[in-house]
Enzyme design. Structure first.
Site, short mmCIF file in Angstrom:
data_model
loop_
_atom_site.label_atom_id
_atom_site.label_comp_id
_atom_site.label_asym_id
_atom_site.label_seq_id
_atom_site.Cartn_x
_atom_site.Cartn_y
_atom_site.Cartn_z
N HIS A 231 -7.67 8.75 5.37
CA HIS A 231 -7.30 8.98 6.78
C HIS A 231 -8.31 9.96 7.37
CE1 HIS A 231 -2.81 7.75 6.59
NE2 HIS A 231 -3.43 7.26 5.53
N PHE B 253 11.46 15.14 11.66
CA PHE B 253 10.14 14.55 11.80
C PHE B 253 10.18 13.35 12.75
CE2 PHE B 253 6.70 11.83 9.78
CZ PHE B 253 5.67 12.52 10.40
N SER C 38 0.87 -1.20 0.00
CA SER C 38 0.00 0.00 0.00
C SER C 38 0.89 1.23 0.00
CB SER C 38 -0.94 -0.01 1.20
OG SER C 38 -0.24 -0.17 2.42
N HIS D 52 3.68 -0.92 3.84
CA HIS D 52 2.99 0.34 3.59
C HIS D 52 4.09 1.39 3.37
CE1 HIS D 52 -0.32 3.26 3.97
NE2 HIS D 52 0.49 4.02 4.69
N GLN E 150 4.23 3.32 12.66
CA GLN E 150 5.07 4.48 12.46
C GLN E 150 6.35 3.97 11.80
OE1 GLN E 150 5.59 7.41 11.74
NE2 GLN E 150 4.88 8.40 13.61
N THR F 111 -3.69 11.08 3.41
CA THR F 111 -3.66 11.58 4.79
C THR F 111 -4.63 12.74 4.98
OG1 THR F 111 -1.85 13.11 4.36
CG2 THR F 111 -1.24 10.90 5.10
N ARG G 46 -6.37 9.41 16.11
CA ARG G 46 -6.77 10.51 17.01
C ARG G 46 -6.34 11.84 16.40
NH1 ARG G 46 -3.36 11.83 22.19
NH2 ARG G 46 -2.18 12.77 20.49
N GLY G 47 -5.10 11.89 15.89
CA GLY G 47 -4.53 13.13 15.38
C GLY G 47 -3.67 13.78 16.45
N ASP G 48 -2.80 14.67 16.00
CA ASP G 48 -1.92 15.40 16.92
C ASP G 48 -2.68 16.53 17.59
OD1 ASP G 48 0.47 13.98 16.71
OD2 ASP G 48 0.88 14.91 14.76
N GLN H 19 15.10 16.61 7.03
CA GLN H 19 13.65 16.67 7.29
C GLN H 19 13.17 15.40 8.00
OE1 GLN H 19 11.19 17.14 3.81
NE2 GLN H 19 11.74 19.31 3.68
N LYS I 295 -8.16 -0.48 20.26
CA LYS I 295 -8.66 -0.13 18.91
C LYS I 295 -9.16 -1.38 18.17
CE LYS I 295 -4.81 2.41 18.00
NZ LYS I 295 -3.90 3.39 17.33
N ASP J 221 1.34 1.35 24.42
CA ASP J 221 1.00 1.34 22.98
C ASP J 221 0.24 0.07 22.62
OD1 ASP J 221 3.78 3.01 23.09
OD2 ASP J 221 2.38 3.74 21.57
N GLU K 51 1.05 5.53 0.68
CA GLU K 51 0.39 6.67 1.34
C GLU K 51 0.79 7.97 0.65
OE1 GLU K 51 0.27 6.61 5.70
OE2 GLU K 51 0.90 8.71 5.67
#
Ligand code: FAD
Length: 300
Positions: free
Chosen positions: A80, A222, A18, A272, A182, A51, A110-112, A218, A171, A164, A20
């Site tokens: 997403h 991140f 997959s 992914h 991640q 996303t 959930r999101g940041d 970068q 979930k 986690d 993204e």
């Protein structure tokens, strides 16, 4: 471990892949996105995911890309969706909109926190408070395939890997059917996490998220925010290449290939890829896995 002969003869169809993408901001980036999708589509990904920008900032753009994927290609899209800055009703409307548009797969997060990583997450007063609640909400609306995130090195807000795994279990209990990790750079990190998850009886696929390092600085910055470690050997490989994009890209391809082939040799069959909306590196890595284009044109 596979021997050298087996390594070069992975049969077609062995791997589920997959990709993204993120919703582009400019017409030029939009062109790049669709060119990348067109390049990768003949590899017949299991799905491509799009996303959802921080704070729901790309709501329309995410929806438009996903809707266009449904209307114009035979690729299965996954949208997403986060809980950030929206009431339950608003989020439910988005989910129903996806169902009506023919979308059957959501990556539920959930999101940041709107204040950025490191600040505390304050849910919308009438919103879903956690990714678990969001998964449950989506399940109530339709029979979606629901993917969720998971963090082999721990989410920045979690106090331990057990935390986690608790989050992942909750979930799954709510209806998640796949976890995407991640990104990580040491394969042992993934295998240790996988072992712990399996020891708990977690059975759903835990698909490694692979981040080809398009830009080392970068990616490192991140990674610090996302709770992913950057090993010294990786920094060393990109050292001195800040002004040399051509060599950087060759190194990036070599690093990602080494990681993915290592995982494949150890039995991983699903990947992914975080594409950063660029096809070439990911296309090359898939080629190494024996994933080859089918002849028919996929985009309409
Ligand atoms: P959650 O499942 O909410 O968990 C975060 C941490 O909170 C857990 O590790 C755990 O420590 C704790 N926790 C939560 N629930 C429980 C529980 N029930 N029991 C115990 N502990 C709990 N962000 C975006 O804004 N848009 C995107 O499109 C996006 N896509 C992503 C895709 C992937 C594959 C990944 C890995 C991340 C993505 N993110 C995205 C980032 C994500 O939104 C952030 O990392 C966010 O801070 C956490 O949301 P989550 O759903 O990933 O984690």
């Amino acid at each position: 471990m596979l021997d050298a002969a087996q390594k070069t003869s992975w049969p077609p169809g062995l791997f589920d892949i997959s990709y993204e993408f993120f919703p582009p901001k400019t017409p030029e980036m939009e062109t790049q996105l669709w060119e990348s999708i067109e390049r990768l589509a003949p590899l017949r990904p299991r799905f491509v995911s799009v996303t959802y920008g921080a704070g729901g900032s790309t709501r329309e753009r995410t929806h438009n890309i996903v809707a266009r994927l449904v209307a114009e290609t035979d690729i299965l899209p996954a949208a997403h969706l986060t809980c950030v800055s929206a009431s339950r009703d608003e989020v439910d409307d988005i989910v129903r909109g996806y169902w009506s548009a023919g979308v059957r797969h959501i990556v539920a997060l959930r999101g940041d926190p709107p204040g950025g990583v490191g600040s505390s997450f304050e849910p919308h007063p009438e919103g879903y408070r956690t990714s678990t609640e969001l998964v449950r909400g989506i399940r109530r609306i339709g029979d979606f395939e629901i993917s969720v995130s998971t963090y082999p090195e721990g989410h920045p807000e979690s106090s331990s890997i057990e935390d986690d795994l608790d989050a992942l279990e909750s979930k799954i209990d709510a209806g998640a059917t796949r976890a995407i990790t991640q990104f990580f750079f040491e394969n042992d990190v993934y295998f240790r996490f996988l072992d712990k998850a399996r020891a708990r009886g977690i059975k759903i696929p835990i698909v490694p998220g692979i981040m080809p390092v398009q830009n080392f600085k970068q990616t490192a910055s991140f990674a610090r925010k996302a709770g992913a470690s950057v090993p010294a050997w990786l920094a060393h490989r990109f050292e001195g290449l800040d002004e040399d994009p051509v060599t950087r890209r060759l190194i990036a391809a070599a690093v990602a290939a080494e990681q993915v082939l290592g995982l494949a040799e150890a039995g991983v069959r699903e990947f992914h890829f975080y594409t950063n909306n660029r096809a070439d590196l990911v296309f090359a890595i898939c080629h190494l896995l024996g994933v080859r284009p089918f002849s028919e044109k996929v985009a309409a």
